[in-house]
Design a protein around this motif. Structure first.
Motif, PDB file in Angstrom:
ATOM      1  N   SER A   1       0.843  -1.415   0.019  1.00 58.86           N
ATOM      2  CA  SER A   1       0.125  -0.252  -0.114  1.00 58.86           C
ATOM      3  C   SER A   1       0.678   1.260  -0.119  1.00 58.86           C
ATOM      4  O   SER A   1       1.926   1.112   0.599  1.00 58.86           O
ATOM      5  N   GLY A   2       0.265   2.401  -0.531  1.00 65.88           N
ATOM      6  CA  GLY A   2       0.884   3.568  -0.597  1.00 65.88           C
ATOM      7  C   GLY A   2       1.555   4.140   0.677  1.00 65.88           C
ATOM      8  O   GLY A   2       2.476   4.375   0.824  1.00 65.88           O
ATOM      9  N   ARG A   3       0.464   3.760   1.900  1.00 64.04           N
ATOM     10  CA  ARG A   3       0.950   4.483   3.067  1.00 64.04           C
ATOM     11  C   ARG A   3       1.904   3.623   3.737  1.00 64.04           C
ATOM     12  O   ARG A   3       2.892   4.228   4.381  1.00 64.04           O
ATOM     13  N   ASP A   4       1.792   2.156   3.591  1.00 64.29           N
ATOM     14  CA  ASP A   4       2.785   1.508   4.185  1.00 64.29           C
ATOM     15  C   ASP A   4       4.339   1.710   3.597  1.00 64.29           C
ATOM     16  O   ASP A   4       5.388   1.730   4.209  1.00 64.29           O
ATOM     17  N   PHE A   5       4.357   2.006   2.007  1.00 62.14           N
ATOM     18  CA  PHE A   5       5.361   2.347   1.466  1.00 62.14           C
ATOM     19  C   PHE A   5       6.113   3.650   2.016  1.00 62.14           C
ATOM     20  O   PHE A   5       7.191   3.715   2.210  1.00 62.14           O
ATOM     21  N   LEU A   6       5.430   4.623   2.172  1.00 55.60           N
ATOM     22  CA  LEU A   6       5.844   5.932   2.726  1.00 55.60           C
ATOM     23  C   LEU A   6       6.363   5.627   4.324  1.00 55.60           C
ATOM     24  O   LEU A   6       7.114   6.348   4.578  1.00 55.60           O
ATOM     25  N   GLU A   7       5.554   4.711   5.087  1.00 52.45           N
ATOM     26  CA  GLU A   7       6.123   4.358   6.140  1.00 52.45           C
ATOM     27  C   GLU A   7       7.485   3.513   6.255  1.00 52.45           C
ATOM     28  O   GLU A   7       8.264   4.038   7.005  1.00 52.45           O
TER      29      GLU A   7
END
Length: 156
Positions: free
Chosen positions: A136-142
């Protein structure tokens, strides 16, 4: 190989979920996108630049090119594109040319292009030429929290 050991450890150590997408062997991000039936702009591509201070990973959309001048300006360093043979040495658990877009997993200074921060999902190389990681984009950024963000692509 399915997923490089350093990448698996890095992602799993943060409790991030992901999917693996298998495809036929490819030699470029363009071919990988076609083989996996995904939009090349949704692939996060790792490009390695280096100088006498060391290497830097720049993560850009798969359908773009890194602007060396933008990176040099952001870091105030005379970085040049690393040859594939040089870049491979930084990623001992990966096949040549299949660099995962997760520099922190390898302790590497990393820059992230702003074009990738609003995607719902990201696809990254797993460390071989036959598997992508969907995250997910959110997890990638995390996973990339703390890296420098900016515009690092060329309009050419």
């Amino acid at each position: 190989m399915t997923i490089a050991a350093a990448v698996k450890s890095y992602i799993d150590g943060r409790g991030i979920t992901y999917d693996l997408i298998n495809h036929y062997q490819t030699g470029s991000s363009h071919e990988t996108a076609q083989a996996a039936h995904i939009d090349e702009a949704h692939m996060a591509k790792a490009v390695i630049l280096h100088d006498n201070e060391g290497a830097v990973m720049v993560i850009v959309p798969g359908d773009t090119w890194v602007s060396q001048s933008a990176v040099q300006q952001a870091l105030d360093r005379p970085l040049v594109l690393a040859e594939e043979s040089d870049a491979t040495g930084y990623f001992p658990d990966c096949d040549a040319g299949a660099i995962p877009a997760l520099g922190p997993a390898y302790g590497m200074e990393t820059l992230l292009d702003n074009a990738l921060v609003s995607m719902a999902f990201q696809y990254i190389e797993s460390g071989d030429h036959r598997t992508l990681i969907k995250i997910s984009g959110r997890d990638f950024l995390e996973l990339l929290s703390g890296v420098r963000r900016g515009r690092f692509t060329s309009s050419d």
